[in-house]
Structure formats: structure tokens, C-alpha cells
Design an enzyme around this catalytic site. Structure first.
Site, short mmCIF file in Angstrom:
data_model
loop_
_atom_site.label_atom_id
_atom_site.label_comp_id
_atom_site.label_asym_id
_atom_site.label_seq_id
_atom_site.Cartn_x
_atom_site.Cartn_y
_atom_site.Cartn_z
CG HIS A 215 39.70 32.57 5.42
ND1 HIS A 215 39.39 32.86 3.91
CD2 HIS A 215 41.01 32.75 5.09
CE1 HIS A 215 40.31 32.83 3.35
NE2 HIS A 215 41.39 33.11 3.82
CG HIS B 294 36.84 37.36 8.11
ND1 HIS B 294 37.16 36.23 8.92
CD2 HIS B 294 37.08 36.85 6.83
CE1 HIS B 294 37.83 35.37 8.17
NE2 HIS B 294 37.47 35.75 6.85
CG ASP C 275 35.21 31.26 4.38
OD1 ASP C 275 34.50 31.91 3.46
OD2 ASP C 275 36.47 31.49 4.65
ZN LIG Z 1 37.14 32.77 3.44
#
Ligand SMILES: [Zn+2]
Length: 339
Positions: free
Chosen positions: A195, A158, A193
Site C-alpha cells: 500500500h 498510514h 509495502d
Molecule cells: Zn500494506
């Protein structure tokens, strides 16, 4: 397969976390490392300490402004009267076309996307060692190992070139991919993942030498919300070099493996010389985030499908949170990959 990890990575111990406005314990706990080490050892992997590679490999994907910010922000924050124990921003530029502020509070808002990545005295050092574990695994692959595993914690996918977010500070997967480019003309990153790997996408969005592919829970109602949608395909020279495969919430092994087939087909069409797997284990059915429903045997099948690409592969740990099967899921992936 070798595992790379340094003890310093465990010192970052974030406390604060806001979810839907409520204060909760931060899920990115140091204990994750213990479970993942057990999982790696159970897969027959020996643990190696990475070297200190300095800031060079990190500066290859992150801006000097951001690295300087992370180096000093904790001390600067503490000098502000009434400041919290951890650096947590409370204001963000709604667009990034304004001026760069001089003060710690303004810069924290500029360089931190959300409240999930509090910075303490140990954070910068832990994040550097996490990145160096990714570099060490990359070096192992560059020197002829078919695959290596970097137990990166804190995670990285991220983190953008100049923004932390979602428990991430330095983008370890991007650092590995950039390092592989030293000899590989094309590198693919496959992010499995739960996300979307928004930071990784952002770093390579305008580039055609690194293909970014991400499978994740549909972000329409899930973190990171603003990125990860199927119509994000890259820009400029990078148009067509970003591929997002959002999955309906609670999708299980069958749906995940079907999407993975599409991801693998796209990677084959890119004909890369090397692969980075951004390995989140939070797509697990028992993960506290509860977004997807991949099973422990499912991780083995996912790994087997990726291994069939036959590419030199750096496996970089991303998410995967405290639950009884966290270590087992890593074991399933690593043994599946090597089978
Ligand atoms: Zn994640």
C-alpha cells in the site's frame, strides 16, 4: 543485524474491521509478531528490547493534539453511554477546514481516517513501544551498525501527523527518519509495502530534507485511494522530493524490480546520508490482500538491490498479513540485505 521488539507491542488486539461495508476480522493480528520473530531469528538476528524513549521522538513528527487524543480517547469513549468496546469513528470531516470538536465522537472522526484502526485499552501503549522499537533500531544505526531491523507492530506508514488510519497510529518510519536527521543532513525513506505510504508522504510533503519514495499497487482502485498517484511530487520546498511508483495490480518480481531500479536511481540522485526502508511484506503473491505478486525469492532480490546503495539503513516493519510464508519472506529480505 539486530532486531528490536517489545512484548507490549502484541497487546493491541483489534477486533473490528469494515471492508467494502462488510464486517470482517481485523487482519492486523498479534500473531503476525510470532511469525515475524521466527523469521528474524531464522535470519540469524538476535531480538533486543528497546528502551522507553518517552514521547519526545514521537512528538517530533506528531502533533500534541493528536498525541493527547490517543493518550485519553479510550477512557473518554467508554464514558459515553452506549459506546462500542473499541473506539471506531462513524463521522469524518470531508474537509479539514472546520472547527475542532470537544467531544470524543467528533475527535475520533477528526483523528481517525477510517475504521481499520480501532482503539482499545492497550492500543496507545502498544503503539508507543512499536515507535520505540523504531527509535532503538535508529540508535543502533547512529552508533555505527550498518543496518538494524525494527519489528514495528502496530505498523505506521498510514499515520499522518495528526491522523491514524489503515491499522497505523504512530508513523514509525517517519519517527526513524526524523531521528536520523540528528546527524544526517538528508534522509531517504523507501516504502516497499503493498500500500502507498500516505502518512509518511503527508508528514514530509513540504520538506526537502527527507525524500519519500513509495512502490505500491496502483491506488486508483486500491487503498489508500486518495494518495499514491504518480503526479504527487511534493509541495512548496518539498516539490520534487516525493516520488510515487504505482504498479498495476498483480505485478510480480520483474515489474517490482524494474520500478525499484527507478526508485534507487532517484535515491542516489538525492545523495542521502541514511535510509529508512518501510518494509511491508504484503506485496507477496500469497498475502491475503492479494494486490501484487512478489515471491519469497523476490524479497531477497529486492533487499539485495536496496543494500547495494551502501547506506546506513533502518528497516522498519510495516504491513504483511497472516499467511504461511510471512516469516519466510522476512527471512528472505533480511538475509538478502546482509548478503
Ligand atoms: Zn500494506
Amino acid at each position: 543485524m539486530k532486531t528490536f521488539y517489545a512484548e507490549e507491542q502484541k497487546r493491541h488486539d483489534p477486533k473490528a474491521f469494515l471492508s467494502m461495508g462488510a464486517q470482517k476480522p481485523n487482519p492486523e493480528q498479534p500473531e503476525r509478531v510470532e511469525r515475524l520473530l521466527l523469521g528474524a531469528r531464522a535470519a540469524g538476528s538476535a531480538i533486543h528490547r528497546p528502551a522507553n524513549y518517552g514521547l519526545g521522538p514521537i512528538a517530533a513528527v506528531h502533533t500534541p493534539e493528536y498525541i493527547e487524543f490517543l493518550t485519553h480517547i479510550f477512557e473518554r469513549w467508554q464514558r459515553m453511554e452506549g459506546a462500542s468496546a473499541e473506539v471506531i469513528p462513524n463521522i469524518h470531516p470531508f474537509a479539514r477546514n472546520g472547527s475542532y470538536p470537544a467531544g470524543a465522537a467528533g475527535q475520533a472522526g477528526y483523528h481517525m481516517a477510517d475504521t481499520a484502526c480501532p482503539i482499545s485499552a492497550e492500543t496507545f501503549d502498544s503503539a508507543c513501544w512499536s515507535a520505540w522499537s523504531a527509535v532503538a533500531a535508529t540508535e543502533a544505526v547512529l552508533s555505527g551498525e550498518p543496518a538494524a531491523y525494527a519489528l514495528c507492530r502496530p505498523p505506521g506508514h498510514h499515520a499522518f501527523a495528526d491522523v491514524a488510519g489503515g491499522f497505523c497510529f504512530f508513523n514509525n518510519s517517519a519517527i526513524a527518519a526524523q531521528r536520523l536527521r540528528a546527524t544526517a543532513s538528508r534522509v531517504a525513506i523507501l516504502d516497499v509495502d503493498l500500500h502507498h505510504g500516505n502518512g509518511t508522504q503527508g508528514i514530509f510533503y513540504a520538506r526537502s530534507d527527507v525524500l519519500t519514495v513509495s512502490l505500491h499497487a496502483d491506488p486508483s482502485r486500491f487503498y489508500p485511494f486518495f494518495w499514491g498517484h504518480a503526479d504527487e511530487r511534493g509541495e512548496g520546498a518539498g516539490l520534487g522530493y516525493n516520488y510515487n511508483l504505482p504498479l498495476p495490480r498483480k505485478s510480480g518480481d520483474a515489474e517490482f524490480l524494474e520500478a525499484l531500479d527507478h526508485a534507487i536511481s532517484r535515491i542516489q540522485a538525492f545523495a542521502p546520508d541514511a535510509l529508512v526502508v518501510a518494509l511491508g511484506l504484503d506485496a507477496f503473491e500469497g498475502d491475503p490482500f492479494g494486490g501484487l505478486s512478489v515471491t519469497t525469492p523476490g524479497f531477497s532480490l529486492i533487499a539485495q538491490a536496496i543494500a547495494r546503495l551502501g547506506l546506513p539503513t533502518v528497516i522498519v516493519q510495516e504491513g504483511g498479513y497472516l499467511c504461511d510464508a510471512l516469516g519466510d519472506n522476512l527471512t528472505a529480505f533480511l538475509t538478502g540485505f546482509a548478503s
